[in-house]
Scaffold this active site. Sequence first.
Site, PDB file in Angstrom:
ATOM      1  N   GLU A 181     -10.740  -1.677   0.593  1.00 15.13           N
ATOM      2  CA  GLU A 181     -10.329  -0.349   1.048  1.00 15.13           C
ATOM      3  C   GLU A 181     -11.384   0.686   0.661  1.00 15.13           C
ATOM      4  OE1 GLU A 181      -6.525   0.437  -0.705  1.00 15.13           O
ATOM      5  OE2 GLU A 181      -5.800  -1.586  -0.263  1.00 15.13           O
ATOM      6  N   LEU A 192      -5.173  -1.392   4.450  1.00 17.08           N
ATOM      7  CA  LEU A 192      -4.607  -1.142   3.132  1.00 17.08           C
ATOM      8  C   LEU A 192      -3.541  -2.210   2.854  1.00 17.08           C
ATOM      9  CD1 LEU A 192      -3.731   2.428   1.863  1.00 17.08           C
ATOM     10  CD2 LEU A 192      -2.415   0.445   1.158  1.00 17.08           C
ATOM     11  N   GLU A 251      -3.492  -5.492   0.041  1.00 15.93           N
ATOM     12  CA  GLU A 251      -4.214  -6.334  -0.913  1.00 15.93           C
ATOM     13  C   GLU A 251      -4.079  -7.816  -0.605  1.00 15.93           C
ATOM     14  OE1 GLU A 251      -4.192  -2.417  -2.308  1.00 15.93           O
ATOM     15  OE2 GLU A 251      -2.423  -3.631  -1.820  1.00 15.93           O
ATOM     16  N   GLN A 276      -8.718  -1.800  -5.110  1.00 14.94           N
ATOM     17  CA  GLN A 276      -9.068  -0.435  -5.489  1.00 14.94           C
ATOM     18  C   GLN A 276      -8.651  -0.055  -6.910  1.00 14.94           C
ATOM     19  OE1 GLN A 276      -7.645   3.268  -3.150  1.00 14.94           O
ATOM     20  NE2 GLN A 276      -9.538   2.584  -2.176  1.00 14.94           N
ATOM     21  N   TYR A 299      -2.810  -2.258  -8.218  1.00 15.26           N
ATOM     22  CA  TYR A 299      -2.574  -2.693  -6.846  1.00 15.26           C
ATOM     23  C   TYR A 299      -2.681  -4.206  -6.673  1.00 15.26           C
ATOM     24  CZ  TYR A 299      -3.416   2.270  -5.715  1.00 15.26           C
ATOM     25  OH  TYR A 299      -3.373   3.642  -5.660  1.00 15.26           O
ATOM     26  N   HIS A 358      -3.118   4.565 -11.394  1.00 21.26           N
ATOM     27  CA  HIS A 358      -4.574   4.642 -11.460  1.00 21.26           C
ATOM     28  C   HIS A 358      -5.086   4.399 -12.874  1.00 21.26           C
ATOM     29  CE1 HIS A 358      -3.287   7.217  -8.019  1.00 21.26           C
ATOM     30  NE2 HIS A 358      -4.151   6.429  -7.418  1.00 21.26           N
TER      31      HIS A 358
END
Length: 710
Positions: A391, A420, A422, A444, A448, A493
């Site tokens: 991505e 998008l 995985e 990313q 994820y 994140h």
Amino acid sequence: MTDPIDAHFTAAVRAMSPGRGDRDLPPVLLDVFDSQLGSRHLDLAARRLGAAGQGFYSIGSSGHESNAGLAAVLRPSDPALLHYRSGAFYLQRARQVPGHTPLLDVLLGVTAAQDEPIAGGRHKVFGHKALSIIPLTSTIASHLPRALGLAFGIARAARLAIDSPWPSDAIVICGFGDASANHSTAVGAINAARHCAHQRLPLPLLFVCEDNGIGISVRTPPDWISSVYSTQLPYFFADGADPVSVMDVSAEAAAWVRANRAPAFLHLRTVRLMGHAGSDVESGYRTPAEITADYALDPVLATAALLVSQSVLTPSQILERYEAKRAEVDAAAAEAVSRPKLSSATDVMRPLRTSTVEAPVVSVSGTLAQSVNQALSSLLTDDSGVLVFGEDVAGKGGVYGVTRGLRKKFGPTRVFDTILDEQSILGMALGTSMCGFLPVAEIQYLAYVHNAADQLRGEASTMRFFSNDQYRNPMIVRIAGYAYQKGFGGHFHNDNSIAALRDIPGLVIASPARGDDAAAMLHTCAAAARQNGQVCVFLEPIALYHTRDLHSPGDNEWLATEPVSAPIGRARVYGTGTDLTLVSFANGVPMSLRVARRLEAHGISARVLDLRWLAPLPVDDLLKHATDRVLVVDETRRTGGVSEAVVTALVDSDYSGVVRRVTSEDSFIPLGAAANHVLLDEDTIEKAAHAVVGSSDHVTRHNPPVSPGL
């Protein structure tokens, strides 16, 4: 004891009457019938072997033998990833490649014999390298993303003139059941195939749904498959009770995919006879009338009836063939039972070995992000089979700029963005790796990867195991991970959990802390993938991507500056301190180095050991550099974190010094400054270091206690 379906077949054939013989039948129909008979008797034999304690797998193909007709119209060089009820397909494919013993092959799998030709006694799977049949496990629908990547890889290999094991005009066959079609993995893979078709990207993939109307005990609603998929892809339907129709429609579907280099959907109506598996009590969820009603749709009986009605064979000749096949299978079963089995852990685990490769010496300059970029550029330059994708990796150059400029330099055929999803990204890597490519796929964020972890656990890492190292999927999966980002936070994140990766057998996990190591380790992973078919996960600490300084602003001490070599399973040591060893990795390494300098001001000499490789763990280097006091600095969670493995390795090796660990909390990572409450910090490390050194004179040296949570 005679199985009811066995008795029904015999009675039904005896009641048949020859017809006028006015219909043209495919010349291969007799071969198809023989494959169907073989598959049926393999099922019966597997159940007998299981009841006798000599067989270990009895998910049969009865009711699905119409897939022999599909195999008959394909080329033996078309790679096939088969539904686990594909016994007749396997036998028919073997007819196209002389010199094989497919009945014995299957029974060697059922009896877990060591000389079974694909898995070597590790599982009963339909697979054979010479037959272009890629083995699968029983994980539901997990092979569909691989099939997607394989079809993509065949087309892209032709475009880039890559030396691929598959012909440039091959098509990929991907079989699955109607219940599996509901799995998110299947839905995602089919969606990704449609996405490729929409962009007119070549993707020669034939999805084959063998629809028997039930998943173990749960019924599929009538017409569900056709209502969902007849409008999504070019759609072909055949009734398994009509063997000629199966061959005609399958040939049409395969020809369409081959000519158009685009995906299509073949829907085969089948039935499931004799239950889900040997342990399944079908009468617990189906009435006797429902069970016996399916007997009329038996594809083996349908083929027999057609042969009799067209005067190709008489009922007596049908039964003679049926009993002759039973005798042939029984003889093969007796042979299979006598064959040797895997006899040691070494034998079982041989395909999982992480072989030594020569680690190249790599010279780069700059930050970790810049060094990874330079390493990727070098790999793309030196190896025409390297692909970089994920991505946002192409046009944007990655969220953190790590892949910036690569598409412009190497073109969109080798550096490209994906959807998008995985599972599809990892499936793309799995499939293209079997076409001569070395895929470098990016996930990313670490958070994820978890929704696609089975693509690593159930597909990537098992391929060498279940093919006895005959099939490999060399690949690198780059994952941006860990915590400590400034100004961009929250769990999704800043995930610091890698427990789901660490226990996957055979998986190599690299985790660099600085640029020169990152480049060297990435080159080592590429060498291991190319030479040994290794699956490598490359964990990149986001917070260190653009770090330049170590101790003070402007010191530039965290930049790549000198040539480095990084063999798999070898650590990197900083300093020669004798009072304390700080063992760490990733973000913990610069934290530990800063702590070590502050400890020096207090008269404590410490060395820092950067593990670099989290699997296989560098145990030899750990033991070599373990002073009398060891503090494991682990930014991952206390439970399931890396430190557990490090401490265990020391204990297992009879380390007699003091060992403690500091970790982050067993918590998800919240947004903003709240993250500081649950993440390991330098003050905690420094206090623990003083405690370890200060208390060392008061602990027992033999079998020392291990703190669970300093």
